[in-house]
Design an enzyme around this catalytic site. Structure first.
Site, mmCIF file in Angstrom:
data_model
loop_
_atom_site.group_PDB
_atom_site.id
_atom_site.type_symbol
_atom_site.label_atom_id
_atom_site.label_comp_id
_atom_site.label_asym_id
_atom_site.label_seq_id
_atom_site.Cartn_x
_atom_site.Cartn_y
_atom_site.Cartn_z
ATOM 1 C CD GLU A 28 -0.952 0.913 3.564
ATOM 2 O OE1 GLU A 28 -1.351 2.060 3.268
ATOM 3 O OE2 GLU A 28 -1.127 0.397 4.680
ATOM 4 C CE LYS A 160 -4.820 2.922 12.127
ATOM 5 N NZ LYS A 160 -4.615 2.250 10.862
HETATM 6 N N1 PSU Z 1 -1.431 1.442 9.389
HETATM 7 C C1 PSU Z 1 -0.215 2.051 9.460
HETATM 8 N N2 PSU Z 1 -0.053 3.225 8.814
HETATM 9 C C2 PSU Z 1 -1.028 3.724 8.014
HETATM 10 C C3 PSU Z 1 -2.282 3.039 7.896
HETATM 11 C C4 PSU Z 1 -2.425 1.917 8.614
HETATM 12 O O1 PSU Z 1 0.709 1.553 10.104
HETATM 13 O O2 PSU Z 1 -0.798 4.754 7.419
HETATM 14 C C5 PSU Z 1 -3.310 3.524 6.919
HETATM 15 C C6 PSU Z 1 -3.716 2.324 6.047
HETATM 16 O O3 PSU Z 1 -3.550 2.699 4.699
HETATM 17 C C7 PSU Z 1 -5.174 2.118 6.358
HETATM 18 C C8 PSU Z 1 -5.598 3.512 6.712
HETATM 19 O O4 PSU Z 1 -5.891 1.564 5.295
HETATM 20 O O5 PSU Z 1 -4.517 4.001 7.489
HETATM 21 C C9 PSU Z 1 -6.909 3.518 7.457
HETATM 22 O O6 PSU Z 1 -7.427 4.798 7.417
HETATM 23 P P1 PSU Z 1 -8.945 5.073 7.856
HETATM 24 O O7 PSU Z 1 -8.974 4.696 9.321
HETATM 25 O O8 PSU Z 1 -9.161 6.539 7.615
HETATM 26 O O9 PSU Z 1 -9.797 4.181 7.006
#
Ligand code: PSU
Ligand code: MN
Length: 314
Positions: A28, A160
């Site tokens: 990603e 997370k």
């Molecule tokens: N985990 C990480 N760093 C990130 C993300 C996840 O260690 O930058 C990113 C991923 O791309 C994930 C996104 O899909 O955060 C999720 O964002 P949201 O909660 O806005 O959907």
């Protein structure tokens, strides 16, 4: 083979691997545009690609450049992405925005799963998936929706720890997404190895995980498969060490949301940045470590899945 699409451009390396039917791992790019600071994002991008290569697969970093979905990127292109002014965070609803406005963007877990599946790539490595947030009502990451209906294997370190993890796991269960613990019974919590929550199945062997995927998809089930690998003990930040920081950041987010200063896609990058500041950079080291570990495991998995890895099941 689904190579032709006017909105998709392949790198030479990925196109070659596709033609030869060699294993490919999607990576990603929101982690590069919104997740990690400079210069760690640049380092991580090339180290993660190497981690995949060293384990026998071709890396396909996916992002948007000039309004095209780029599948596999040259070093120069990664530089362009990282230096882009206000790159878009590209989840499912944002592809057409980036394409129409000819912008650069980093694809999230959901966005990367979508593009990978379109190109017949079945294995994808990331850091942590998005999930159900604690703070705002209805802040549920599109990553969970993508996992429910895009048949790609996502190798991660859980979700997370700033999220509502029990709700995130309930959601995955409701949507029929298998949550595999690689050498663990616990659902990893990103910075820490996790202990409170259970995965749906523990598998200790790469061969078994590849067999699991084939069994799941050959039944016609259309969901993604989450493979969770905890960070090693020496790199983890134990829950008791980080829980106060997570609470503090969560309260900050609530306050900012009340004042309409933070919402939607900004929440996750803000949280990651604040945790990094409050741990004096320790969380960033942990984050980078498990990203690389996941790249290695995904490389092995893609190789184990062999030519099936390149088959478009959908
Ligand atoms: N985990 C990480 N760093 C990130 C993300 C996840 O260690 O930058 C990113 C991923 O791309 C994930 C996104 O899909 O955060 C999720 O964002 P949201 O909660 O806005 O959907
Ligand atoms: Mn969100």
């Amino acid at each position: 083979m689904n190579i032709e699409n006017k909105n998709i451009t392949y790198s030479k390396e990925v196109l070659n691997a596709k033609i030869l039917g060699e294993p490919i791992v999607a990576l990603e790019s929101t982690v590069l545009t919104h997740g990690l600071p400079f210069p760690q994002n640049t380092e991580l991008a090339s180290e993660m690609e190497d981690a995949v290569r060293q384990n026998g697969a071709t890396p396909a970093t996916i992002a948007l450049l000039d309004g095209k979905i780029q599948v596999g990127m040259e070093k120069e292109q990664i530089k362009t992405l990282i230096e882009a002014e206000k790159p878009i965070k590209v989840s499912l609803r944002d592809f057409a925005t980036a394409i129409t406005l000819k912008r650069a963007g980093g694809t999230t877990v959901a966005g990367t799963m979508f593009a990978a599946n379109k190109c017949g790539i079945k294995v994808f490595a990331t850091g942590g998936i998005g999930g159900v947030h604690k703070e705002a009502e209805m802040d549920i990451s599109t990553d969970l929706i993508a996992l429910s209906n895009i048949p790609v294997m996502v190798v991660c370190a859980g979700a997370k720890s700033i999220l509502n993890l029990p709700a995130t796991l309930e959601y995955l269960e409701t949507m029929g997404v298998p949550v595999i613990g690689y050498k663990t019974d616990s659902f990893p919590e990103f910075y820490s190895r996790g202990s409170k929550l259970r995965v749906s199945v523990r598998l200790d062997d790469v061969k078994e995980i590849a067999a699991f995927a084939m069994n799941h998809w050959s039944l016609g089930l259309q969901s993604g498969i989450l493979v969770c690998q905890p960070v090693e003990e020496e790199f983890e930040i134990k829950e008791h060490e980080i829980s106060d920081i997570l609470k503090m950041v969560s309260n900050e987010v609530i306050a900012l949301q009340k004042e309409n200063k933070l919402s939607g896609q900004q929440v996750t990058p803000y949280e990651l940045m604040r945790v990094n500041e409050l741990t004096d950079g320790r969380s960033l080291k942990t984050n980078m470590r498990f990203l690389l570990n996941n790249g290695r495991l995904a490389g092995k998995l893609a190789r184990e899945m062999g030519s099936d890895n390149n088959t478009n099941f959908s």
